[in-house]
Design a protein around this motif. Structure first.
Motif, mmCIF file in Angstrom:
data_model
loop_
_atom_site.group_PDB
_atom_site.id
_atom_site.type_symbol
_atom_site.label_atom_id
_atom_site.label_comp_id
_atom_site.label_asym_id
_atom_site.label_seq_id
_atom_site.Cartn_x
_atom_site.Cartn_y
_atom_site.Cartn_z
ATOM 1 N N GLN A 103 0.879 -1.233 0.193
ATOM 2 C CA GLN A 103 -0.106 0.118 -0.058
ATOM 3 C C GLN A 103 0.994 1.328 -0.065
ATOM 4 O OE1 GLN A 103 -3.167 -1.602 -0.901
ATOM 5 N NE2 GLN A 103 -3.737 0.285 -0.125
ATOM 6 N N CYS A 104 0.707 1.898 -1.291
ATOM 7 C CA CYS A 104 1.847 3.108 -1.174
ATOM 8 C C CYS A 104 1.201 3.976 -2.182
ATOM 9 C CB CYS A 104 3.187 2.369 -1.827
ATOM 10 S SG CYS A 104 4.277 3.862 -1.987
ATOM 11 N N ASP A 105 1.108 5.417 -1.955
ATOM 12 C CA ASP A 105 0.461 6.358 -2.778
ATOM 13 C C ASP A 105 1.382 6.344 -4.454
ATOM 14 O OD1 ASP A 105 -1.705 7.517 -1.681
ATOM 15 O OD2 ASP A 105 -0.299 8.745 -0.373
ATOM 16 N N GLN A 106 0.586 6.281 -5.403
ATOM 17 C CA GLN A 106 1.068 6.532 -6.894
ATOM 18 C C GLN A 106 2.148 7.605 -6.974
ATOM 19 O OE1 GLN A 106 -1.736 6.127 -10.138
ATOM 20 N NE2 GLN A 106 -0.712 8.204 -10.632
ATOM 21 N N GLU A 184 -22.097 3.471 -11.234
ATOM 22 C CA GLU A 184 -22.004 4.011 -9.997
ATOM 23 C C GLU A 184 -20.794 5.043 -9.833
ATOM 24 O OE1 GLU A 184 -21.341 0.778 -10.532
ATOM 25 O OE2 GLU A 184 -23.242 -0.113 -9.799
ATOM 26 N N THR A 185 -21.296 5.995 -9.081
ATOM 27 C CA THR A 185 -19.926 7.037 -8.763
ATOM 28 C C THR A 185 -19.426 6.932 -7.368
ATOM 29 O OG1 THR A 185 -20.868 8.677 -10.144
ATOM 30 C CG2 THR A 185 -19.569 9.457 -8.593
ATOM 31 N N ASN A 186 -18.253 6.387 -7.394
ATOM 32 C CA ASN A 186 -17.558 5.954 -6.234
ATOM 33 C C ASN A 186 -16.929 7.325 -5.476
ATOM 34 O OD1 ASN A 186 -17.986 3.187 -6.420
ATOM 35 N ND2 ASN A 186 -16.813 2.977 -8.018
ATOM 36 N N LEU A 187 -17.058 6.986 -4.094
ATOM 37 C CA LEU A 187 -16.343 8.209 -3.286
ATOM 38 C C LEU A 187 -15.212 7.825 -2.474
ATOM 39 C CD1 LEU A 187 -20.245 9.489 -1.737
ATOM 40 C CD2 LEU A 187 -18.750 10.026 -4.049
ATOM 41 N N ILE A 188 -14.299 8.495 -2.453
ATOM 42 C CA ILE A 188 -13.033 8.177 -1.886
ATOM 43 C C ILE A 188 -12.708 9.278 -0.574
ATOM 44 C CG2 ILE A 188 -10.574 7.670 -1.706
ATOM 45 C CD1 ILE A 188 -12.015 5.585 -3.144
ATOM 46 N N ALA A 189 -12.672 8.860 0.453
ATOM 47 C CA ALA A 189 -12.224 9.668 1.692
ATOM 48 C C ALA A 189 -11.239 9.280 2.266
ATOM 49 C CB ALA A 189 -13.517 9.778 2.846
ATOM 50 N N THR A 190 -10.284 10.318 2.272
ATOM 51 C CA THR A 190 -8.764 9.954 3.213
ATOM 52 C C THR A 190 -8.895 10.411 4.569
ATOM 53 O OG1 THR A 190 -7.504 10.179 0.908
ATOM 54 C CG2 THR A 190 -6.338 10.151 3.103
ATOM 55 N N VAL A 191 -8.860 9.450 5.514
ATOM 56 C CA VAL A 191 -8.978 9.723 6.839
ATOM 57 C C VAL A 191 -7.927 9.650 7.734
ATOM 58 C CG1 VAL A 191 -10.682 9.088 8.835
ATOM 59 C CG2 VAL A 191 -11.445 9.220 6.398
ATOM 60 N N LYS A 192 -7.592 10.368 8.492
ATOM 61 C CA LYS A 192 -6.580 10.162 9.559
ATOM 62 C C LYS A 192 -7.159 9.625 10.775
ATOM 63 C CE LYS A 192 -2.105 12.282 10.968
ATOM 64 N NZ LYS A 192 -1.410 11.261 10.403
ATOM 65 N N PHE A 193 -7.390 8.266 11.006
ATOM 66 C CA PHE A 193 -8.034 7.699 12.218
ATOM 67 C C PHE A 193 -7.634 6.357 12.260
ATOM 68 C CE2 PHE A 193 -11.506 5.228 13.929
ATOM 69 C CZ PHE A 193 -11.727 5.829 15.202
ATOM 70 N N ARG A 219 -5.079 0.907 3.772
ATOM 71 C CA ARG A 219 -4.272 1.705 4.488
ATOM 72 C C ARG A 219 -3.258 1.974 3.542
ATOM 73 N NH1 ARG A 219 -1.938 0.563 9.674
ATOM 74 N NH2 ARG A 219 -0.712 2.374 10.183
ATOM 75 N N VAL A 220 -2.916 3.468 3.697
ATOM 76 C CA VAL A 220 -1.579 4.090 3.003
ATOM 77 C C VAL A 220 -1.090 4.823 4.246
ATOM 78 C CG1 VAL A 220 -0.962 5.550 1.331
ATOM 79 C CG2 VAL A 220 -3.108 4.114 1.167
ATOM 80 N N ALA A 221 0.400 4.594 4.363
ATOM 81 C CA ALA A 221 1.126 5.315 5.316
ATOM 82 C C ALA A 221 0.347 5.318 6.653
ATOM 83 C CB ALA A 221 1.746 6.417 4.912
ATOM 84 N N ASP A 222 0.070 6.548 7.126
ATOM 85 C CA ASP A 222 -0.385 6.878 8.443
ATOM 86 C C ASP A 222 -1.991 7.352 8.351
ATOM 87 O OD1 ASP A 222 0.090 9.226 7.325
ATOM 88 O OD2 ASP A 222 0.795 10.202 9.178
#
Length: 310
Positions: A103-106, A184-193, A219-222
């Motif tokens: 898991q790593c950001d592009q 479908e339109t998918n939604l992506i929320a990046t959350v710090k939790f 999961r991506v980093a923190d």
């Protein structure tokens, strides 16, 4: 460097990967990128073993592993009970040097490839260069681009069009991009939790089902990327409101305070492909050639960037 020059349209992960591979073999490459700097785009986040094996000889996989999250397991999960089917990627240890999903950001991949190219005498990157048209003959390919309001034409022996879903190279070749759009339109929320502290046995990659809907936790980093699948009874605009996103997150792990949403985006997945990947001396690659659903991380790992946003 006396070998033939290859022109590449697009400095995304696909174009940069091709450039690194060619330059490493002593073949001169020249990359043309519409944007004025390397694109910082979250998009893909999952890398599979074959992709990491492919990038390893260029020192790129090592950088990604150092900055990413190694996931030896992934799971399909029923929520909220936590019943799950866990898939163990380590069973591939005899077949790959990377028996895990990473898991790593592009953007980490793009920067690693770009840093590699900058030190290669066989490679050159032109930023702010908008490809306009392509022509070819028996001896080579002519690429016309515009920069700062002026057009210029360069010549190469071969051309790789890796310039995304709206590829100027593909359009210049007159190739149709046949296919369809998933409804479908998918939604992506990046959350710090720390979801991992609240959902027992969570993996780094989780596809979750609950009564009437489903969601994903990646999961991506923190941080965590939460893929929220849309409700049929509300418009996308209604579901993108802070109140709707908060309600969706509260259904995953209820908490007395609001979630910290770092970013939010919507996208629709396409299923499209050209009839052929090569026309004479011109090749198409990545999103310029085919688009797939990003589910399961098969977009970028299928030599295609993750998706196109609308």
């Amino acid at each position: 460097m006396s070998k033939e020059e290859v022109l590449i349209s697009g400095a995304g992960p696909v174009g940069l990967s091709a450039a690194v591979a060619l330059a490493s073999a002593g073949i001169r490459v020249r990359v043309f990128e519409l944007e004025k700097a390397l694109v910082v785009d979250p998009r893909a986040s999952t890398f599979h073993p074959p992709t990491l094996d492919m990038l390893e000889p260029y020192g790129v996989s090592k950088v990604m592993v150092e900055q990413g999250v190694v996931c030896p397991h992934w799971q399909i999960r029923w929520h909220p009970s936590g019943e799950r089917a866990v898939f163990d990627v380590t069973v591939l240890a005899a077949d790959t040097r990377h028996p895990y999903r990473l898991q790593c950001d592009q953007v980490v991949l793009s920067h690693a490839l770009y840093d590699k190219l900058r030190d290669m005498p066989a490679a050159k990157i032109e930023f702010g260069a908008a490809v306009k048209s392509v022509a070819q003959d028996a001896g080579g390919v002519s690429l016309t681009f515009e920069r700062d309001g002026r057009e210029e034409t360069v010549r190469g022996s071969w051309l790789i069009g890796a310039d995304g879903a709206h590829s100027a190279v593909r359009k210049s070749l007159g190739l149709e991009f046949e296919g369809s759009i998933y409804p479908e339109t998918n939604l992506i929320a990046t959350v710090k939790f720390p979801f991992e502290d609240h959902l027992e046995g969570l993996s780094g990659v989780n596809y979750c089902w609950r009564e009437g809907t489903n969601f994903s936790l990646l999961r991506v980093a923190d941080t965590w990327r939460v893929a929220i699948y849309p409700r049929a009874d509300l418009s996308i605009e209604e579901q993108l409101t802070p109140e709707s996103i908060e309600a969706a997150l509260q259904h995953i792990v209820p908490r007395p305070v609001p979630y910290e949403v770092l970013s939010l985006r919507a996208y629709r997945a396409h299923q499209r492909m050209v009839s052929k990947y090569r026309v004479g001396r011109v090749f198409l690659a990545g999103d310029a050639a085919h688009l797939t659903s990003p589910t399961g991380g098969m977009g970028l790992n299928g030599r295609s960037e993750e998706h196109t946003s609308e």
